[in-house]
Enzyme design. Structure first.
Site, PDB file in Angstrom:
ATOM      1  N   GLU A   1      -9.412  -1.669  -9.855  1.00 36.90           N
ATOM      2  CA  GLU A   1     -10.288  -0.481  -9.625  1.00 36.90           C
ATOM      3  C   GLU A   1      -9.426   0.762  -9.950  1.00 36.90           C
ATOM      4  O   GLU A   1      -8.429   1.039  -9.434  1.00 36.90           O
ATOM      5  CB  GLU A   1     -10.832  -0.308  -7.946  1.00 36.90           C
ATOM      6  CG  GLU A   1     -11.461  -1.274  -7.701  1.00 36.90           C
ATOM      7  CD  GLU A   1     -11.880  -1.386  -6.262  1.00 36.90           C
ATOM      8  OE1 GLU A   1     -12.948  -2.087  -5.755  1.00 36.90           O
ATOM      9  OE2 GLU A   1     -11.391  -0.652  -5.282  1.00 36.90           O
TER      10      GLU A   1
ATOM     11  N   ASN B   1      -6.362   0.268  -7.369  1.00 37.43           N
ATOM     12  CA  ASN B   1      -6.490  -0.321  -6.402  1.00 37.43           C
ATOM     13  C   ASN B   1      -6.748  -1.824  -6.875  1.00 37.43           C
ATOM     14  O   ASN B   1      -7.186  -1.929  -8.219  1.00 37.43           O
ATOM     15  CB  ASN B   1      -7.308   0.031  -5.350  1.00 37.43           C
ATOM     16  CG  ASN B   1      -7.442  -0.957  -4.160  1.00 37.43           C
ATOM     17  OD1 ASN B   1      -6.526  -1.621  -3.767  1.00 37.43           O
ATOM     18  ND2 ASN B   1      -8.568  -1.531  -3.887  1.00 37.43           N
TER      19      ASN B   1
ATOM     20  N   TYR C   1       0.858  -1.047  -0.073  1.00 33.83           N
ATOM     21  CA  TYR C   1       0.068   0.105  -0.049  1.00 33.83           C
ATOM     22  C   TYR C   1       0.794   1.302   0.070  1.00 33.83           C
ATOM     23  O   TYR C   1       2.094   1.371   0.658  1.00 33.83           O
ATOM     24  CB  TYR C   1      -0.642   0.167   1.241  1.00 33.83           C
ATOM     25  CG  TYR C   1      -1.944  -1.160   1.220  1.00 33.83           C
ATOM     26  CD1 TYR C   1      -2.722  -1.368   0.221  1.00 33.83           C
ATOM     27  CD2 TYR C   1      -2.173  -1.697   2.520  1.00 33.83           C
ATOM     28  CE1 TYR C   1      -3.677  -2.471   0.375  1.00 33.83           C
ATOM     29  CE2 TYR C   1      -3.315  -2.561   2.579  1.00 33.83           C
ATOM     30  CZ  TYR C   1      -3.784  -2.926   1.652  1.00 33.83           C
ATOM     31  OH  TYR C   1      -4.822  -3.919   1.565  1.00 33.83           O
TER      32      TYR C   1
ATOM     33  N   HIS D   1     -11.974   3.177   6.687  1.00 33.80           N
ATOM     34  CA  HIS D   1     -10.915   2.438   6.272  1.00 33.80           C
ATOM     35  C   HIS D   1     -10.242   1.573   7.418  1.00 33.80           C
ATOM     36  O   HIS D   1      -9.265   0.705   7.347  1.00 33.80           O
ATOM     37  CB  HIS D   1      -9.619   3.544   5.928  1.00 33.80           C
ATOM     38  CG  HIS D   1      -9.943   3.972   4.604  1.00 33.80           C
ATOM     39  ND1 HIS D   1      -9.805   5.199   4.245  1.00 33.80           N
ATOM     40  CD2 HIS D   1      -9.821   3.247   3.185  1.00 33.80           C
ATOM     41  CE1 HIS D   1     -10.048   5.407   2.842  1.00 33.80           C
ATOM     42  NE2 HIS D   1      -9.783   4.342   2.232  1.00 33.80           N
TER      43      HIS D   1
ATOM     44  N   TYR E   1      -6.764 -10.074   3.745  1.00 31.41           N
ATOM     45  CA  TYR E   1      -7.479  -9.140   3.728  1.00 31.41           C
ATOM     46  C   TYR E   1      -8.483  -9.205   2.490  1.00 31.41           C
ATOM     47  O   TYR E   1      -9.668  -8.762   2.391  1.00 31.41           O
ATOM     48  CB  TYR E   1      -6.844  -7.608   3.959  1.00 31.41           C
ATOM     49  CG  TYR E   1      -7.990  -6.622   3.601  1.00 31.41           C
ATOM     50  CD1 TYR E   1      -8.721  -6.136   4.487  1.00 31.41           C
ATOM     51  CD2 TYR E   1      -7.615  -5.804   2.437  1.00 31.41           C
ATOM     52  CE1 TYR E   1      -9.917  -5.224   4.191  1.00 31.41           C
ATOM     53  CE2 TYR E   1      -8.508  -4.715   2.181  1.00 31.41           C
ATOM     54  CZ  TYR E   1      -9.584  -4.337   2.961  1.00 31.41           C
ATOM     55  OH  TYR E   1     -10.235  -3.409   2.661  1.00 31.41           O
ATOM     56  N   LYS E   2      -7.538  -9.333   1.445  1.00 29.84           N
ATOM     57  CA  LYS E   2      -8.246  -9.263  -0.107  1.00 29.84           C
ATOM     58  C   LYS E   2      -8.784 -10.581  -0.038  1.00 29.84           C
ATOM     59  O   LYS E   2      -9.533 -10.752  -1.323  1.00 29.84           O
ATOM     60  CB  LYS E   2      -7.112  -9.125  -1.114  1.00 29.84           C
ATOM     61  CG  LYS E   2      -6.658  -7.580  -1.149  1.00 29.84           C
ATOM     62  CD  LYS E   2      -5.304  -7.512  -2.038  1.00 29.84           C
ATOM     63  CE  LYS E   2      -4.744  -6.040  -2.060  1.00 29.84           C
ATOM     64  NZ  LYS E   2      -5.371  -5.061  -2.560  1.00 29.84           N
TER      65      LYS E   2
ATOM     66  N   ARG F   1      -6.037   6.871  -8.703  1.00 31.42           N
ATOM     67  CA  ARG F   1      -5.183   5.873  -8.141  1.00 31.42           C
ATOM     68  C   ARG F   1      -5.712   4.441  -8.570  1.00 31.42           C
ATOM     69  O   ARG F   1      -6.970   4.427  -8.982  1.00 31.42           O
ATOM     70  CB  ARG F   1      -4.959   6.056  -6.694  1.00 31.42           C
ATOM     71  CG  ARG F   1      -6.296   5.718  -5.897  1.00 31.42           C
ATOM     72  CD  ARG F   1      -6.221   5.992  -4.378  1.00 31.42           C
ATOM     73  NE  ARG F   1      -5.176   4.884  -3.885  1.00 31.42           N
ATOM     74  CZ  ARG F   1      -5.531   3.910  -3.431  1.00 31.42           C
ATOM     75  NH1 ARG F   1      -7.011   3.312  -3.224  1.00 31.42           N
ATOM     76  NH2 ARG F   1      -4.767   2.964  -2.900  1.00 31.42           N
TER      77      ARG F   1
HETATM   78  C1  HEM Z   1     -10.157   0.141   1.001  1.00 32.22           C
HETATM   79  C2  HEM Z   1     -13.520   3.870   0.802  1.00 32.22           C
HETATM   80  C3  HEM Z   1     -10.010   6.966  -0.820  1.00 32.22           C
HETATM   81  C4  HEM Z   1      -6.749   3.446   0.223  1.00 32.22           C
HETATM   82  C5  HEM Z   1     -11.231   0.994   1.053  1.00 32.22           C
HETATM   83  C6  HEM Z   1     -12.575   0.450   1.594  1.00 32.22           C
HETATM   84  C7  HEM Z   1     -13.506   1.461   1.329  1.00 32.22           C
HETATM   85  C8  HEM Z   1     -12.956   2.615   0.759  1.00 32.22           C
HETATM   86  C9  HEM Z   1     -14.916   1.342   1.568  1.00 32.22           C
HETATM   87  C10 HEM Z   1     -12.768  -0.836   2.006  1.00 32.22           C
HETATM   88  C11 HEM Z   1     -12.622  -0.995   3.633  1.00 32.22           C
HETATM   89  C12 HEM Z   1     -13.342  -2.397   4.125  1.00 32.22           C
HETATM   90  O1  HEM Z   1     -12.585  -3.309   4.057  1.00 32.22           O
HETATM   91  O2  HEM Z   1     -14.527  -2.396   4.506  1.00 32.22           O
HETATM   92  C13 HEM Z   1     -12.660   5.129   0.043  1.00 32.22           C
HETATM   93  C14 HEM Z   1     -13.520   6.254  -0.302  1.00 32.22           C
HETATM   94  C15 HEM Z   1     -12.391   7.166  -0.477  1.00 32.22           C
HETATM   95  C16 HEM Z   1     -11.146   6.462  -0.409  1.00 32.22           C
HETATM   96  C17 HEM Z   1     -15.015   6.513   0.094  1.00 32.22           C
HETATM   97  C18 HEM Z   1     -12.665   8.635  -0.939  1.00 32.22           C
HETATM   98  C19 HEM Z   1     -12.310   9.652  -0.310  1.00 32.22           C
HETATM   99  C20 HEM Z   1      -8.812   6.401  -0.570  1.00 32.22           C
HETATM  100  C21 HEM Z   1      -7.609   6.984  -0.880  1.00 32.22           C
HETATM  101  C22 HEM Z   1      -6.538   6.039  -0.688  1.00 32.22           C
HETATM  102  C23 HEM Z   1      -7.330   4.794  -0.101  1.00 32.22           C
HETATM  103  C24 HEM Z   1      -7.434   8.428  -1.210  1.00 32.22           C
HETATM  104  C25 HEM Z   1      -4.946   6.218  -0.647  1.00 32.22           C
HETATM  105  C26 HEM Z   1      -4.196   5.549  -0.043  1.00 32.22           C
HETATM  106  C27 HEM Z   1      -7.319   2.494   0.347  1.00 32.22           C
HETATM  107  C28 HEM Z   1      -6.633   1.174   0.538  1.00 32.22           C
HETATM  108  C29 HEM Z   1      -7.755   0.183   0.841  1.00 32.22           C
HETATM  109  C30 HEM Z   1      -8.929   0.822   0.897  1.00 32.22           C
HETATM  110  C31 HEM Z   1      -5.161   0.685   0.382  1.00 32.22           C
HETATM  111  C32 HEM Z   1      -7.330  -1.456   1.008  1.00 32.22           C
HETATM  112  C33 HEM Z   1      -7.776  -1.750  -0.392  1.00 32.22           C
HETATM  113  C34 HEM Z   1      -7.354  -3.422  -0.789  1.00 32.22           C
HETATM  114  O3  HEM Z   1      -6.270  -3.878  -0.103  1.00 32.22           O
HETATM  115  O4  HEM Z   1      -8.190  -3.998  -1.347  1.00 32.22           O
HETATM  116  N1  HEM Z   1     -11.488   2.365   0.686  1.00 32.22           N
HETATM  117  N2  HEM Z   1     -11.218   5.113  -0.040  1.00 32.22           N
HETATM  118  N3  HEM Z   1      -8.649   4.957  -0.195  1.00 32.22           N
HETATM  119  N4  HEM Z   1      -8.917   2.187   0.518  1.00 32.22           N
HETATM  120 FE1  HEM Z   1     -10.059   3.743   0.243  1.00 32.22          FE
END
Ligand code: HEM
Length: 344
Positions: free
Chosen positions: A266, A226, A37, A194, A317-318, A224
């Protein structure tokens, strides 16, 4: 350029496939042979070779009609996939305008937006929609503005409100998510939603990302990537429907990996909205099965290494742990051990 839209399904008989052009435009998310990450945000400006998913601000592709039909099915079964808190009405209109303009400018042969003061006409040719309405008057649309437009845009949408130095998940259309729930997260702040993500909090990723986003400027969107993985090309991998897809993870065998296992990428874009000062977060999901991915040798080589060396916390986690060894073994046939170049 006219897009030929496919008639395909993301459930039951799973007829979803990528054409050779769709494979070439896939936003492959790894620019090195390992993954961790990071705050991987860059300006969302047109980029990539002709036809790439980065060419237009909002990407429309051959899967448009299939994805819109799948969204309609999800909403019929579960209307709570769309929610907007009452104070988000200005942000809803901001979002409708941004998404209509982006689709009409990017794909004029498929979408048209005519504005005459606050009297607007929206034409969506692929879906057969011709809607005249008064901008700002929700009673002139068949449903709330956010629901109306997000039923016609590929990708999930969340609108986050900005107040008290925080971002709040206060509206969204979420039907193609990687195992999280809008109904659960609605009203939460950036750190709260998060919460389940491993390792990233400890290394300061979310503190830095939040600081960056609080200063996001109008007209300067960022993007970005993901990623995760999905068994079968299923868009709706929601917690609400876990009973329908969770067990699929146990069905992967050495014989069916190439067809069943998908990389799920994504393309996330973030936009400051003009009237509400909220932020629009678009999460566009692209699926590619392993058999399709390995048609690009450098992707096959790299994805093998990323998956093999992924930190176990991220794999858990994934949700990859169960079928990861079988997939690594299958991909290893496509990795000749040669060094790779940095970049995608
Ligand atoms: C995962 C929403 C922006 C980094 C997630 C999750 C949600 C979410 C709902 C899943 C959490 C769970 O397991 O329940 C959002 C929303 C954003 C946003 C609404 C809008 C502002 C960002 C940004 C970053 C980020 C800007 C930049 C670092 C991550 C990462 C994960 C994650 C690293 C884990 C993903 C994975 O391993 O699949 N986010 N996020 N998010 N988000 Fe965000």
């Amino acid at each position: 350029m006219n897009i030929t839209f496919k008639n395909e399904t993301f459930r039951d008989d799973y007829t979803f496939r990528n054409s050779p052009e769709a494979i070439r435009r896939f936003p492959f998310p790894f620019n090195e042979d390992k993954y961790m990450y990071s705050v991987n945000m860059e300006p969302h400006v047109p980029a990539g070779p002709a036809g790439h998913a980065y060419n237009k601000p909002i990407d429309v592709d051959e899967h448009y009609l299939g994805e819109m039909a799948d969204r309609a099915k999800v909403l019929k079964e579960d209307p709570l996939r769309y929610q907007a808190l009452p104070h988000m009405m200005a942000a809803q209109w901001d979002t409708l305008e941004l998404l209509m303009e982006a689709q009409a400018e990017g794909y004029p042969e498929h979408f048209t937006l005519e504005k005459n003061g606050d009297q607007w006409r929206w034409i969506n040719r692929p879906m057969g929609i011709d809607q005249t309405f008064t901008f700002g008057d929700a009673s002139t649309l068949p449903m709330e503005p956010l629901e109306f437009i997000t039923r016609q845009v590929q990708g999930d949408v969340v609108i986050v409100d900005q107040r008290d130095g925080q971002l709040w998940c206060d509206a969204g259309m979420v039907t193609t998510q990687a195992d999280w729930s809008l109904d659960f997260d609605i009203g939460m702040n950036f750190h709260e939603w998060h919460g389940p993500v491993p390792l990233a909090h400890e290394i300061g990723v979310f503190d830095r990302a939040l600081k960056f986003l609080l200063n996001l400027q109008q007209g300067k969107p960022v993007r970005r990537l993901n990623w995760t993985m999905t068994i079968n090309p299923r868009l709706d991998t929601s917690p609400e429907n876990y009973h329908k897809w969770g067990a699929d993870r146990a069905t992967v065998t050495p014989e069916n990996v190439g067809n069943k296992v998908h990389l799920r990428c994504e393309l996330q874009t973030l936009w400051r909205l003009p009237r509400s000062n909220a932020i629009l977060f678009v999460i566009r999901c692209y699926l590619i099965k392993m058999e399709e991915l390995v048609t690009v040798p450098k992707w096959a080589r790299r994805f093998h290494r990323v998956l093999r060396d992924l930190p176990p916390e991220l794999a858990d986690y994934k949700g990859l742990t169960r079928y990861r060894p079988t997939t690594i073994e299958w991909l290893s046939k496509f990795d000749d051990g040669q060094p790779t170049s940095p970049g995608i």
